[in-house]
Design an enzyme around this catalytic site. Structure first.
Site, PDB file in Angstrom:
ATOM      1  N   GLU A 185      -8.194   5.880   3.156  1.00 15.82           N
ATOM      2  CA  GLU A 185      -8.388   5.019   4.313  1.00 15.82           C
ATOM      3  C   GLU A 185      -7.786   5.672   5.557  1.00 15.82           C
ATOM      4  O   GLU A 185      -7.116   6.712   5.468  1.00 15.82           O
ATOM      5  CB  GLU A 185      -7.752   3.643   4.064  1.00 15.82           C
ATOM      6  CG  GLU A 185      -8.424   2.876   2.933  1.00 15.82           C
ATOM      7  CD  GLU A 185      -7.822   1.515   2.665  1.00 15.82           C
ATOM      8  OE1 GLU A 185      -8.432   0.754   1.917  1.00 15.82           O
ATOM      9  OE2 GLU A 185      -6.738   1.225   3.217  1.00 15.82           O
ATOM     10  N   HIS A 305      -7.024  -5.814  13.222  1.00 12.57           N
ATOM     11  CA  HIS A 305      -7.892  -4.980  12.389  1.00 12.57           C
ATOM     12  C   HIS A 305      -9.122  -4.606  13.215  1.00 12.57           C
ATOM     13  O   HIS A 305      -9.728  -5.463  13.849  1.00 12.57           O
ATOM     14  CB  HIS A 305      -8.307  -5.716  11.119  1.00 12.57           C
ATOM     15  CG  HIS A 305      -8.811  -4.803  10.053  1.00 12.57           C
ATOM     16  ND1 HIS A 305     -10.033  -4.176  10.128  1.00 12.57           N
ATOM     17  CD2 HIS A 305      -8.245  -4.372   8.899  1.00 12.57           C
ATOM     18  CE1 HIS A 305     -10.200  -3.417   9.051  1.00 12.57           C
ATOM     19  NE2 HIS A 305      -9.132  -3.520   8.291  1.00 12.57           N
ATOM     20  N   ARG A 456       1.221  -0.690  11.033  1.00 16.29           N
ATOM     21  CA  ARG A 456       1.168  -0.556   9.578  1.00 16.29           C
ATOM     22  C   ARG A 456       0.072   0.406   9.150  1.00 16.29           C
ATOM     23  O   ARG A 456      -1.066   0.315   9.603  1.00 16.29           O
ATOM     24  CB  ARG A 456       0.921  -1.922   8.931  1.00 16.29           C
ATOM     25  CG  ARG A 456       0.760  -1.853   7.410  1.00 16.29           C
ATOM     26  CD  ARG A 456       0.677  -3.227   6.810  1.00 16.29           C
ATOM     27  NE  ARG A 456      -0.541  -3.946   7.141  1.00 16.29           N
ATOM     28  CZ  ARG A 456      -1.709  -3.800   6.508  1.00 16.29           C
ATOM     29  NH1 ARG A 456      -1.830  -2.919   5.535  1.00 16.29           N
ATOM     30  NH2 ARG A 456      -2.749  -4.529   6.860  1.00 16.29           N
TER      31      ARG A 456
END
Length: 636
Positions: A185, A305, A456
């Site tokens: 990712e 996101h 994060r």
């Protein structure tokens, strides 16, 4: 402005790992203090808080959870766990070997952020990978604000936590060679994401809940909303004795007295109008801990996101507004997905050499910039160049959701837009999940452990939850053994009151007004405290939120509401206000752009500001309702 942070941002501090002392309105570091402080080493053992003033068919989750309801309004347990995500459940299973456990959950046990986590869990599980590489990726993604010792602990212990899940029955995808299939990712330099298709959180939650069902020492109390922690003051230290809750089905207050309390209640995504979080994510744990005098940290770092499903771009529009945005996992980009604007121009290489594999903060700001420059409502994420069978096997949940609205992701690009996703800040914790409040531990999104820094890294959230849930076990057991609580302790605090005497008409008016206020707060946060910020807009947000809160509270009390009264909508609103103010005040204090906090007034990184934001406990005698505990503080 009436806020729980005295004089606006006066009690926001910046700390350096090492020798320090608090100084109002400054970032000064004392060179003469006698004790050293480390975020992760020993946590708060030497930290004296100063109180400043101013897929497959499975049985429904509900069928595997036993009911523990009794008629009594006070319940006694060795351990109280607030939250039923991966952190809370994993912790409960371990401490249940040593005592009785109450798992208190706001809705159904599976309704947590864990259940919505699609991508997976990051861990070093291949010979080509290393702990050092995982650490470096984490620190780079966190804009060098991460606590290095915490990062090392999590990256080192992560593989064993994965093996424990597998031993408990969690089923992850395997490759043709029989080994775990490891995805990649954004922000990761190696393939290290363990996953169960695009429903990893759901699979982990299933395995943990099945194990919970079999444990006779664990009682699950569903539909119990946590109102406030029960605390007393012992000298200079706060002590936690449990939590007051409200059963949202019976509308009765239930008090849990416990020797140890774990907060694992998730984040606060619903301070924004569009979030991937479930409805339960209203910042309850952070707000409760703040009111209980726990130290809060890094609240300015809200992760958006980059790729939530944009309903506006679907061929068939949903007939109802979603309660939470549908997440399009990071793994789609990790698997080769490319981002385009509506003219099918690929834009990420213009912003970052890592292109679609850049960390989330970079991708979200890039998309935001495209939308504003082009006056468009969404961008496109295209994975259709990959083999159809690979797409459907890796992303079956996303494919099914899009197909419901006429979109075949094996042929057409997915419309996406950023949405609030994860709080990198929260209740400040040491390496064992301990807080400055004795008997109170934290794990999961509600905690700020120092792992994430300013942003994060993808799939590090479930990892952190697993590691810290396990690390909190031993000190919790020791505290439980040393704690002696009599049944009379429950009488220390007056119970909250369910306002049935106000009558249905007034209660309905209060609920309607509260829902409107909630939307207005979310609108303010999105407009003024979003992906790109400025000092002027943050100050406007601070002012407007303060005014809105005072207006709402005045309305409540005009209708006969009293400070000790509780209701689900009102208490959630109380927590949303508290968390929103913490985010805004923290953002105003950081005079640089780092990670998820980007401000046009300070567009560059300032290495002198490479310190975590700390919000110390403050006097809330004259604060707003959201700032105060409902009960009077007990002095031991």
């Amino acid at each position: 402005m009436a806020t729980s942070i005295a004089s606006g941002s006066a009690n926001l501090q910046f700390l350096e790992v090492g020798c320090w002392q608090p100084s109002l309105f400054s970032r000064s570091i004392s060179q003469n203090c006698g004790q050293k402080f480390s975020w992760s080493r020993g946590g708060f053992n030497n930290f004296q808080i100063k109180h400043y003033t101013a897929g497959e068919t499975r049985r429904p989750f509900s069928s595997i959870i036993k009911s523990c309801m009794r008629d009594d309004s006070t319940k006694y347990f060795d351990f109280a766990v607030i939250g039923s995500g991966v952190a809370g459940l994993r912790y409960a299973l371990e401490v249940a070997k040593h005592g009785t456990v109450a798992v208190i959950t706001k809705a159904e046990p599976h309704e947590s952020n864990t259940n919505y986590a699609q991508g997976g869990v990051s861990a070093v599980l291949s010979h080509s990978d290393s702990v050092e590489s995982h650490m470096q990726d984490t620190i780079v993604a966190g804009a060098y604000l991460c606590d290095e010792e915490t990062v090392r602990v999590v990256c080192t212990e992560g593989p064993e936590r994965i093996r424990e899940l597998i031993a408990m029955g969690a089923s992850f995808d395997h490759g043709e060679d029989g080994n775990l299939h490891l995805a990649r990712e954004g922000g990761h330099s190696h393939h290290r994401i363990v996953h169960a298709a695009d429903m990893t959180g759901r699979e982990i939650e299933r395995a943990l809940l099945k194990a919970i069902e079999k444990d006779s020492n664990i009682c699950v109390f569903k539909h119990h909303f946590a109102i406030d922690l029960l605390t007393s003051q012992d000298g200079s230290q706060m002590v936690c004795h449990g939590v007051d809750t409200m059963n949202t089905e019976t509308h009765k207050v239930v008090r849990f007295i416990s020797k140890v309390t774990l907060l694992a209640s998730g984040g606060a995504g619903h301070i924004y109008p569009s979030t991937t979080n479930p409805l339960v994510a209203t910042g309850d744990g952070i707000a409760m801990a703040h009111r209980a005098q726990a130290v809060i940290s890094n609240m300015e770092f809200v992760q958006f996101h980059p790729t939530a499903l944009a309903d506006a771009g679907l061929p068939i529009k949903p007939t109802q507004t979603r309660e939470n945005a549908f997440l399009i996992t990071e793994a789609v980009r990790g698997d080769g997905g490319l981002l385009y604007n509506l003219d099918m121009e690929r834009f990420m290489p213009m912003y970052d050499e890592r292109a679609e594999l850049a960390p989330r903060d970079v991708v979200a700001r890039s998309i935001d910039d495209q939308l504003k420059k082009r006056n468009e409502r969404y961008v496109l994420l295209d994975i259709s160049h990959k083999a159809r069978e690979d797409i459907l096997s890796h992303f079956p949940n996303i494919a099914a959701e899009c197909l419901k609205y006429g979109l075949d992701i094996t042929c057409d690009p997915i419309p996406v837009v950023p949405a609030a996703h994860y709080m990198c800040g929260g209740v400040r914790a040491g390496l064992q999940g301990e807080t400055n409040v004795r008997g109170l531990y934290v794990a999961g999104e509600v905690a700020c452990t120092g792992l994430h820094g300013a942003n994060r890294l993808a799939s590090n959230s479930l990892l952190e939850a697993l590691v810290f849930a396990r690390r909190a076990v031993n000190p919790s057991i020791e505290h439980m053994k040393d704690s002696h609580i009599g049944q009379s302790v429950s009488q220390w605090w007056d119970p909250p009151v369910v306002p049935m005497q106000l009558g249905c008409t007034i209660l309905d008016k209060i609920i309607r007004r509260t829902k409107d206020v909630r939307k207005e707060l979310q609108s303010i946060m999105w407009e003024y405290v979003g992906i790109v910020r400025s000092t002027t807009r943050l100050k406007a947000a601070e002012r407007r939120i303060g005014e809105l809160e005072l207006e709402w509270e005045a309305y409540l009390f005009q209708q006969g509401w009293e400070p000790t009264m509780v209701g689900l909508d009102a208490c959630e609103m109380r927590n949303l206000f508290c968390c929103a103010k913490l985010v805004v005040s923290s953002a105003l204090t950081r005079h640089e752009s780092r990670g998820l906090h980007y401000t046009i007034d300070f567009p560059h990184v300032n290495e002198q500001s490479r310190l975590p934001t700390i919000i110390f406990p403050c006097s809330t005698v004259n604060g707003t309702w959201s700032s105060r505990q409902l009960h009077k503080q007990q002095i031991c």
